[in-house]
Design an enzyme around this catalytic site. Structure first.
Site, short mmCIF file in Angstrom:
data_model
loop_
_atom_site.label_atom_id
_atom_site.label_comp_id
_atom_site.label_asym_id
_atom_site.label_seq_id
_atom_site.Cartn_x
_atom_site.Cartn_y
_atom_site.Cartn_z
N LYS A 47 -33.61 -0.32 -2.12
CA LYS A 47 -32.34 -1.04 -2.21
C LYS A 47 -31.27 -0.20 -2.92
CE LYS A 47 -34.07 -5.78 -2.04
NZ LYS A 47 -33.29 -6.15 -0.85
N LYS A 49 -31.19 3.05 -3.25
CA LYS A 49 -30.86 4.20 -2.41
C LYS A 49 -29.82 3.81 -1.35
CE LYS A 49 -33.08 7.88 0.30
NZ LYS A 49 -32.33 7.78 1.55
N HIS A 147 -27.07 -4.84 -18.39
CA HIS A 147 -28.45 -5.18 -18.07
C HIS A 147 -28.52 -6.39 -17.14
CE1 HIS A 147 -30.28 -3.23 -21.95
NE2 HIS A 147 -29.43 -2.44 -21.33
N GLU A 166 -36.09 -5.47 -15.36
CA GLU A 166 -34.85 -5.20 -16.08
C GLU A 166 -34.18 -3.99 -15.45
OE1 GLU A 166 -33.69 -5.07 -20.66
OE2 GLU A 166 -34.54 -3.15 -19.99
#
Length: 224
Positions: A47, A49, A147, A166
């Site tokens: 995803k 990439k 984050h 995360e």
């Protein structure tokens, strides 16, 4: 008469810690933890990439500079559970820790960070669980990053499961500061840590200023 200090309590404490870490390690191996984590990281790597390629095509420049992944070790799981005053057990860690799997995305400019975040949140099969913007509101230490805690659906043993990951997105300058802070202070009892921490925070503010200047410079170049 000279009395030597009794180190038996320290030795017993160290043995108990090693036993608890080894217990976590054994639970991990039974749970095929690493295999499942590799599966999740593979899904997200594809995803990220594709997002990078889309942004490169859109702006005619490389947007994502670096992507790194990590899986929490038994030692790290034990340490974090203890910091949270929780029983250091792997079954509990799976429900209490959102960062057993971590991915870090590094880009050049602050606006790239937010565009990557937007595109990740638009992924229909990913679920946003929590978002923390330490760029808009840095931590007291000066740490800056954005984050995302996201749920990733994966098929394991013919069953669909959601694994939490995360994802940290930050600029190259922020990443440099974070690595420096980790090497100098994080999880270490450093003499004069308060003074060093104050100096690091000042550098963080300088990095934030540099990021803003570089963004303005890029916008001027784009406008030519």
């Amino acid at each position: 008469m000279t009395y030597l200090p009794d180190n038996s309590n320290c030795r017993n404490g160290e043995r108990n810690i090693k036993k608890e870490i080894e217990k976590i390690r054994n639970e991990i191996n039974k749970d095929q933890y690493y295999l499942h984590c590799q599966y999740v990281m593979g899904v997200l790597a594809v995803k990220v990439k594709i997002i990078g390629e889309q942004l490169e095509s859109k702006y005619n420049r490389e947007v994502i500079q670096n992507v790194s992944q990590r899986i929490k070790t038994p030692e790290s799981i034990y340490a974090k559970m203890k910091r949270k005053n929780l029983k250091p057990e792997f079954t509990l860690a799976k429900t209490k820790l959102n960062d057993l799997i971590g991915i870090r995305i590094v880009c050049l400019f602050v606006d790239d960070v937010y565009e990557i975040v937007k595109m990740l949140k638009e992924q229909k099969d990913l679920t946003l669980i929590k978002e923390k913007d330490y760029i808009a509101k840095p931590k007291k230490s000066g740490y800056m990053s954005l984050h995302l805690i996201m749920g990733v659906p994966v098929c394991i043993d013919n069953k669909m499961e959601t694994k939490t990951v995360e994802i940290q997105i930050r600029t190259t300058a922020m990443d440099f500061w974070s690595v420096l802070e980790y090497q100098l202070l994080y999880k270490k009892n450093v003499k004069g840590a308060d003074k060093i921490g104050k100096e690091l925070k000042e550098y963080s503010e300088e990095i934030a200023s540099l990021d803003r200047k570089m963004l303005k410079l890029r916008n001027r170049i784009d406008a030519i």
